[in-house]
Design a protein around this motif. Structure first.
Motif, PDB file in Angstrom:
ATOM      1  N   PRO A   1       0.914  -1.489  -0.204  1.00 47.55           N
ATOM      2  CA  PRO A   1       0.099   0.018  -0.069  1.00 47.55           C
ATOM      3  C   PRO A   1       0.877   1.152  -0.008  1.00 47.55           C
ATOM      4  CG  PRO A   1       0.389  -0.759   2.336  1.00 47.55           C
ATOM      5  CD  PRO A   1       0.857  -1.944   0.953  1.00 47.55           C
ATOM      6  N   LEU A   2       0.338   2.419   0.340  1.00 45.92           N
ATOM      7  CA  LEU A   2       1.157   3.393  -0.249  1.00 45.92           C
ATOM      8  C   LEU A   2       1.351   3.502   1.297  1.00 45.92           C
ATOM      9  CD1 LEU A   2       2.267   6.399  -1.752  1.00 45.92           C
ATOM     10  CD2 LEU A   2      -0.258   7.619  -0.386  1.00 45.92           C
ATOM     11  N   LEU A   3       2.919   3.713   1.431  1.00 46.16           N
ATOM     12  CA  LEU A   3       4.192   3.716   2.307  1.00 46.16           C
ATOM     13  C   LEU A   3       3.348   3.558   3.935  1.00 46.16           C
ATOM     14  CD1 LEU A   3       6.722   3.242   2.963  1.00 46.16           C
ATOM     15  CD2 LEU A   3       7.550   5.508   2.929  1.00 46.16           C
ATOM     16  N   ASP A   4       3.090   3.194   4.918  1.00 45.88           N
ATOM     17  CA  ASP A   4       2.479   2.444   5.600  1.00 45.88           C
ATOM     18  C   ASP A   4       3.188   2.366   7.000  1.00 45.88           C
ATOM     19  OD1 ASP A   4       2.674  -0.078   5.334  1.00 45.88           O
ATOM     20  OD2 ASP A   4       0.807  -0.635   5.437  1.00 45.88           O
ATOM     21  N   GLU A   5       4.610   2.173   6.891  1.00 41.54           N
ATOM     22  CA  GLU A   5       6.080   1.748   7.547  1.00 41.54           C
ATOM     23  C   GLU A   5       5.832   3.491   8.401  1.00 41.54           C
ATOM     24  OE1 GLU A   5       7.017  -0.515   8.965  1.00 41.54           O
ATOM     25  OE2 GLU A   5       5.743  -1.790   6.868  1.00 41.54           O
ATOM     26  N   PRO A   6       5.987   3.260  10.144  1.00 41.15           N
ATOM     27  CA  PRO A   6       6.067   4.319  11.378  1.00 41.15           C
ATOM     28  C   PRO A   6       7.213   4.873  11.716  1.00 41.15           C
ATOM     29  CG  PRO A   6       5.398   2.015  12.556  1.00 41.15           C
ATOM     30  CD  PRO A   6       5.091   1.810  10.939  1.00 41.15           C
ATOM     31  N   VAL A   7       8.065   3.628  10.915  1.00 48.81           N
ATOM     32  CA  VAL A   7       9.792   4.604  11.551  1.00 48.81           C
ATOM     33  C   VAL A   7      11.048   4.350  10.417  1.00 48.81           C
ATOM     34  CG1 VAL A   7      11.489   3.476  12.338  1.00 48.81           C
ATOM     35  CG2 VAL A   7       9.931   2.933  13.189  1.00 48.81           C
ATOM     36  N   PRO A   8      11.530   5.515   9.825  1.00 47.50           N
ATOM     37  CA  PRO A   8      11.661   5.766   8.568  1.00 47.50           C
ATOM     38  C   PRO A   8      12.755   4.008   8.239  1.00 47.50           C
ATOM     39  CG  PRO A   8      12.260   7.559  10.396  1.00 47.50           C
ATOM     40  CD  PRO A   8      11.115   6.385  11.035  1.00 47.50           C
ATOM     41  N   PRO A   9      12.507   4.271   6.970  1.00 47.15           N
ATOM     42  CA  PRO A   9      13.713   3.196   6.419  1.00 47.15           C
ATOM     43  C   PRO A   9      14.747   2.213   6.671  1.00 47.15           C
ATOM     44  CG  PRO A   9      12.579   4.332   4.734  1.00 47.15           C
ATOM     45  CD  PRO A   9      11.845   4.348   6.109  1.00 47.15           C
ATOM     46  N   ALA A  10      16.117   3.630   6.966  1.00 51.30           N
ATOM     47  CA  ALA A  10      16.639   3.565   7.418  1.00 51.30           C
ATOM     48  C   ALA A  10      17.035   2.911   8.617  1.00 51.30           C
ATOM     49  CB  ALA A  10      17.340   4.506   7.444  1.00 51.30           C
ATOM     50  N   MET A  11      16.100   2.852   9.183  1.00 50.87           N
ATOM     51  CA  MET A  11      16.278   1.861  11.289  1.00 50.87           C
ATOM     52  C   MET A  11      15.805   0.536  10.687  1.00 50.87           C
ATOM     53  SD  MET A  11      15.171   4.686  13.427  1.00 50.87           S
ATOM     54  CE  MET A  11      15.131   3.759  14.477  1.00 50.87           C
ATOM     55  N   GLY A  12      15.303  -0.016   9.551  1.00 51.19           N
ATOM     56  CA  GLY A  12      15.048  -1.247   9.329  1.00 51.19           C
ATOM     57  C   GLY A  12      14.560  -2.073  10.513  1.00 51.19           C
ATOM     58  N   GLN A  13      13.505  -1.153  11.132  1.00 48.61           N
ATOM     59  CA  GLN A  13      12.308  -1.181  11.939  1.00 48.61           C
ATOM     60  C   GLN A  13      10.913  -2.037  11.336  1.00 48.61           C
ATOM     61  OE1 GLN A  13      12.501   0.586  15.218  1.00 48.61           O
ATOM     62  NE2 GLN A  13      14.345   0.436  15.991  1.00 48.61           N
TER      63      GLN A  13
ATOM     64  N   HIS B   1       4.189  -7.176   4.698  1.00 46.07           N
ATOM     65  CA  HIS B   1       4.387  -6.940   2.960  1.00 46.07           C
ATOM     66  C   HIS B   1       6.226  -6.146   3.099  1.00 46.07           C
ATOM     67  CE1 HIS B   1       1.907  -3.173   4.970  1.00 46.07           C
ATOM     68  NE2 HIS B   1       2.585  -2.500   4.114  1.00 46.07           N
ATOM     69  N   THR B   2       5.721  -5.587   3.701  1.00 45.62           N
ATOM     70  CA  THR B   2       7.744  -4.734   3.891  1.00 45.62           C
ATOM     71  C   THR B   2       8.202  -5.781   4.563  1.00 45.62           C
ATOM     72  OG1 THR B   2       6.453  -2.767   5.243  1.00 45.62           O
ATOM     73  CG2 THR B   2       8.948  -3.621   4.557  1.00 45.62           C
ATOM     74  N   ARG B   3       8.054  -6.935   5.583  1.00 45.76           N
ATOM     75  CA  ARG B   3       9.559  -7.728   5.369  1.00 45.76           C
ATOM     76  C   ARG B   3       9.387  -8.608   4.213  1.00 45.76           C
ATOM     77  NH1 ARG B   3       6.431  -7.177  10.838  1.00 45.76           N
ATOM     78  NH2 ARG B   3       5.666  -8.752  10.565  1.00 45.76           N
TER      79      ARG B   3
ATOM     80  N   ASP C   1      10.895   3.668  -1.604  1.00 44.63           N
ATOM     81  CA  ASP C   1      10.832   4.387  -0.900  1.00 44.63           C
ATOM     82  C   ASP C   1      10.540   3.152   1.009  1.00 44.63           C
ATOM     83  OD1 ASP C   1      11.336   6.373  -1.690  1.00 44.63           O
ATOM     84  OD2 ASP C   1       9.944   6.954  -2.043  1.00 44.63           O
ATOM     85  N   TYR C   2       9.950   2.370   0.076  1.00 45.04           N
ATOM     86  CA  TYR C   2       9.404   1.058   1.831  1.00 45.04           C
ATOM     87  C   TYR C   2      10.915   0.637   1.996  1.00 45.04           C
ATOM     88  CZ  TYR C   2       4.531  -0.681   1.688  1.00 45.04           C
ATOM     89  OH  TYR C   2       3.354  -0.516   1.775  1.00 45.04           O
ATOM     90  N   LEU C   3      12.271   0.258   1.471  1.00 52.76           N
ATOM     91  CA  LEU C   3      13.126   0.425   2.406  1.00 52.76           C
ATOM     92  C   LEU C   3      14.457   1.158   2.279  1.00 52.76           C
ATOM     93  CD1 LEU C   3      13.056  -3.192   0.242  1.00 52.76           C
ATOM     94  CD2 LEU C   3      11.872  -2.744   2.325  1.00 52.76           C
ATOM     95  N   TYR C   4      15.873   0.487   2.313  1.00 51.14           N
ATOM     96  CA  TYR C   4      17.423   1.356   2.420  1.00 51.14           C
ATOM     97  C   TYR C   4      18.313   0.392   2.241  1.00 51.14           C
ATOM     98  CZ  TYR C   4      20.742   5.004   2.994  1.00 51.14           C
ATOM     99  OH  TYR C   4      22.297   5.244   2.612  1.00 51.14           O
TER     100      TYR C   4
END
Length: 185
Positions: A47-59, A64-66, A98-101
């Motif tokens: 979905p449209l970026l729905d991760e609460p923590v910036p991707p550089a943190m890897g959390q 779906h992100t994992r 943008d989901y990942l770094y």
């Protein structure tokens, strides 16, 4: 063996990205110097970026992100099949990127672009994005203008020149993937 993902970068109905990516995969699969996988961004369920923590943190909070992170991490390099939308990159592929770094870092990337101007402006934008992600973008690219590489109904009909350009892109992506291996290890 070196693993290269060919990413179909559009989710638009009646898109050309899938046909172009299948052609790239078919051409690449004739090689024996790497494993090539076709990855369709439309199949990733992002979905449209729905991760609460910036991707550089890897959390990553969402499965779906994992899953996407595992897919990208398993590759040594990429070929983005990218249309040009409004002089820039397609939103669905930019969202997926943008989901990942860290999963993108120290990997090679090449571009196969298409559109009314061959997608060249999208690739220029992708080169800036790739630099921010610590990726090595290769100089060669495949440019597929609607006027010469697609029929009247926009059916993809690649020319011999496109195939030659693709060989150069793949050669460079593989060379850089190998050169960056020590940084990834």
């Amino acid at each position: 063996m070196t693993r290269i993902a060919i990413i179909a970068g559009s989710t638009r109905p009646n898109r050309n990205a899938r046909a172009v990516a299948e052609w790239v995969h078919e051409q690449a699969s004739g090689r024996d110097d790497a494993q090539f996988e076709l990855v369709d961004i439309a199949d990733q369920g992002l979905p449209l970026l729905d991760e609460p923590v910036p991707p550089a943190m890897g959390q990553y909070a969402h499965e779906h992100t994992r899953a996407w992170a595992r897919k990208v991490a398993s590759c040594d390099g990429f070929v983005f099949v990218t249309p040009e939308y409004n002089h820039s990159v397609p939103a669905a592929l930019k969202n997926a990127v943008d989901y990942l770094y860290a999963e993108w870092n120290n990997k090679s990337i090449g571009f196969v672009s298409y559109g009314s101007a061959g997608g060249t402006r999208a690739v220029e934008a992708w080169r800036l994005i790739a630099a921010e992600l610590q990726m090595a973008d290769v100089r060669a690219q495949v440019v597929l203008p609607f006027g010469s590489e697609f029929g009247e109904d926009l059916a993809f009909t690649p020319t011999g020149a496109a195939a030659e350009a693709l060989t150069e892109v793949l050669d460079q992506v593989l060379a850089w993937a190998g050169a960056l291996r020590s940084l990834r290890d």
